[in-house]
Design an enzyme around this catalytic site. Structure first.
Site, PDB file in Angstrom:
ATOM      1  CE  LYS A  46      55.544 140.330 -54.847  1.00  0.00           C
ATOM      2  NZ  LYS A  46      54.676 139.523 -53.991  1.00  0.00           N
ATOM      3  CG  HIS A  98      57.399 139.228 -58.349  1.00  0.00           C
ATOM      4  ND1 HIS A  98      58.598 139.510 -57.725  1.00  0.00           N
ATOM      5  CD2 HIS A  98      56.990 138.024 -57.861  1.00  0.00           C
ATOM      6  CE1 HIS A  98      58.904 138.525 -56.895  1.00  0.00           C
ATOM      7  NE2 HIS A  98      57.942 137.609 -56.958  1.00  0.00           N
TER       8      HIS A  98
HETATM    9  P1  NAD Z   1      45.244 136.771 -57.108  1.00  0.00           P
HETATM   10  O1  NAD Z   1      44.844 138.212 -57.066  1.00  0.00           O
HETATM   11  O2  NAD Z   1      45.226 136.057 -58.415  1.00  0.00           O
HETATM   12  O3  NAD Z   1      44.306 135.927 -56.102  1.00  0.00           O
HETATM   13  C1  NAD Z   1      43.919 136.360 -54.840  1.00  0.00           C
HETATM   14  C2  NAD Z   1      42.548 135.772 -54.567  1.00  0.00           C
HETATM   15  O4  NAD Z   1      42.196 136.045 -53.208  1.00  0.00           O
HETATM   16  C3  NAD Z   1      41.435 136.368 -55.469  1.00  0.00           C
HETATM   17  O5  NAD Z   1      40.666 135.339 -56.053  1.00  0.00           O
HETATM   18  C4  NAD Z   1      40.606 137.198 -54.479  1.00  0.00           C
HETATM   19  O6  NAD Z   1      39.239 137.263 -54.820  1.00  0.00           O
HETATM   20  C5  NAD Z   1      40.817 136.413 -53.194  1.00  0.00           C
HETATM   21  N1  NAD Z   1      40.550 137.186 -51.982  1.00  0.00           N
HETATM   22  C6  NAD Z   1      40.794 138.501 -51.731  1.00  0.00           C
HETATM   23  N2  NAD Z   1      40.387 138.828 -50.494  1.00  0.00           N
HETATM   24  C7  NAD Z   1      39.880 137.699 -49.951  1.00  0.00           C
HETATM   25  C8  NAD Z   1      39.311 137.399 -48.700  1.00  0.00           C
HETATM   26  N3  NAD Z   1      39.168 138.332 -47.726  1.00  0.00           N
HETATM   27  N4  NAD Z   1      38.913 136.122 -48.462  1.00  0.00           N
HETATM   28  C9  NAD Z   1      39.040 135.168 -49.406  1.00  0.00           C
HETATM   29  N5  NAD Z   1      39.569 135.394 -50.626  1.00  0.00           N
HETATM   30  C10 NAD Z   1      39.994 136.632 -50.883  1.00  0.00           C
HETATM   31  O7  NAD Z   1      46.686 136.698 -56.438  1.00  0.00           O
HETATM   32  P2  NAD Z   1      47.794 135.536 -56.593  1.00  0.00           P
HETATM   33  O8  NAD Z   1      48.674 135.838 -57.741  1.00  0.00           O
HETATM   34  O9  NAD Z   1      47.111 134.215 -56.526  1.00  0.00           O
HETATM   35  O10 NAD Z   1      48.663 135.782 -55.290  1.00  0.00           O
HETATM   36  C11 NAD Z   1      48.095 135.691 -54.006  1.00  0.00           C
HETATM   37  C12 NAD Z   1      49.179 135.968 -52.956  1.00  0.00           C
HETATM   38  O11 NAD Z   1      50.157 134.939 -52.986  1.00  0.00           O
HETATM   39  C13 NAD Z   1      49.955 137.285 -53.162  1.00  0.00           C
HETATM   40  O12 NAD Z   1      50.210 137.872 -51.900  1.00  0.00           O
HETATM   41  C14 NAD Z   1      51.271 136.817 -53.781  1.00  0.00           C
HETATM   42  O13 NAD Z   1      52.352 137.698 -53.517  1.00  0.00           O
HETATM   43  C15 NAD Z   1      51.460 135.508 -53.042  1.00  0.00           C
HETATM   44  N6  NAD Z   1      52.350 134.532 -53.699  1.00  0.00           N
HETATM   45  C16 NAD Z   1      53.136 133.804 -52.858  1.00  0.00           C
HETATM   46  C17 NAD Z   1      53.942 132.798 -53.360  1.00  0.00           C
HETATM   47  C18 NAD Z   1      54.755 131.968 -52.409  1.00  0.00           C
HETATM   48  O14 NAD Z   1      55.482 131.060 -52.857  1.00  0.00           O
HETATM   49  N7  NAD Z   1      54.665 132.202 -51.104  1.00  0.00           N
HETATM   50  C19 NAD Z   1      53.964 132.550 -54.744  1.00  0.00           C
HETATM   51  C20 NAD Z   1      53.161 133.321 -55.573  1.00  0.00           C
HETATM   52  C21 NAD Z   1      52.331 134.299 -55.036  1.00  0.00           C
END
Ligand code: NAD
Length: 263
Positions: A156, A152
């Site tokens: 992450k 990844h």
């Molecule tokens: P990122 O850091 O780009 O985005 C996370 C966002 O959440 C940020 O904008 C942050 O400000 C916001 N945030 C943090 N705390 C918050 C809160 N209490 N309330 C509201 N917003 C809040 O991360 P990302 O790359 O978008 O990934 C997010 C999650 O999704 C990770 O856990 C990642 O592992 C997961 N993910 C899952 C899949 C899937 O298919 N299930 C795919 C990709 C990523």
């Protein structure tokens, strides 16, 4: 039209979800939440103003916009509280954020039943990744020696990935528990053999340039089999997220895994 609120709207996944919801005729974007609010969601994703602003207070946004579904792509340390907040407001969570413990999932299952509101969690929303997991489960019946390498991007926060844990869990349903590698093997550097799940070793690679990738390697007499999936960009997850938003209303309690929504 299913009314959707996107939590974590400013993140990499959140922005992709905003675009996917806005583009789908069966979904209506009614709200967006992130730590820092104020900006227009249309402008955020480069499409011009649409009047739906990012807000900071999840409780108020759920009460004011009355979504049927909250999509959550936030952080492993806040997702549990977000899901509880949504269920208590009788809004169905569609959760992509990884890192929820088994104990937390069990609490979510109970809360979902208590509030009679379905919840959905998928460690991976990409159809190819779901097929990789199902095929790995199939292969493990015949080739039980297996190691998982997940790769990844280096932003992450959790390791190993939710997909790797889910893959190992699915394989252990069909495989006799056993220890792999030489019984006398010793790590000269701690962690060299990776994490262990029911005897399977999981290795996590974190590098700039990657999005989300996984190899499941099976070893047998004189042969290996590798099943590999690559998400090249975050659009790969969107058909799965859209499907979950549309189907969650017909589910009951907690459902884990996109495979449960496929025929
Ligand atoms: P990122 O850091 O780009 O985005 C996370 C966002 O959440 C940020 O904008 C942050 O400000 C916001 N945030 C943090 N705390 C918050 C809160 N209490 N309330 C509201 N917003 C809040 O991360 P990302 O790359 O978008 O990934 C997010 C999650 O999704 C990770 O856990 C990642 O592992 C997961 N993910 C899952 C899949 C899937 O298919 N299930 C795919 C990709 C990523």
């Amino acid at each position: 039209m299913v009314k959707v609120l996107v939590n974590g709207a400013c993140g990499r996944m959140g922005q992709a979800v905003l675009a996917a919801v806005l583009a789908d005729d069966g979904l209506e974007l009614v709200g967006a939440v992130d730590l820092k609010g104020g900006m227009d969601t249309g402008e955020l994703i480069g499409q011009g103003k649409n009047g739906i602003l990012v807000e900071e207070d999840l409780v108020a946004a759920l009460a004011n916009h009355k979504p049927e579904v909250m999509v959550d792509f936030t952080r492993p340390d806040v997702v549990f509280d977000n899901v509880c907040t949504a269920l208590k407001a009788k809004v169905s969570p569609v959760v992509g954020t990884t890192g929820l413990s088994e104990e937390q999932k069990e609490k979510i299952r109970k809360l979902s039943e208590e509030y009679n509101t379905p919840a959905f969690i998928a460690p991976n929303f990409a159809i190819g990744a779901v097929l990789m997991m199902l095929m790995s489960k199939q292969a493990a019946k015949y080739m039980p020696h297996v190691e998982i390498i997940e790769l990844h991007h280096d932003n992450k926060l959790d390791a190993p990935s939710g997909t790797a844990i889910q893959t190992a869990a699915m394989i252990s349903e069909v495989r006799e528990s056993m220890k792999q590698g030489h019984p006398d093997e010793k790590e000269k550097l701690a962690g060299a053999r990776g994490a262990e799940y029911d005897g399977m070793h999981i290795h996590s690679v974190r590098l700039p340039g990657y999005v989300a990738h996984q190899e499941v390697i099976f070893g047998g007499l004189g042969q290996t089999l590798t099943i590999r999936h690559d998400s090249m960009n975050r659009e790969s997850f969107m058909p799965g997220v859209v499907l979950a938003c549309k189907r969650i209303g017909g589910l009951k309690g907690l459902t884990v895994g996109l495979d449960k929504l496929l025929d």
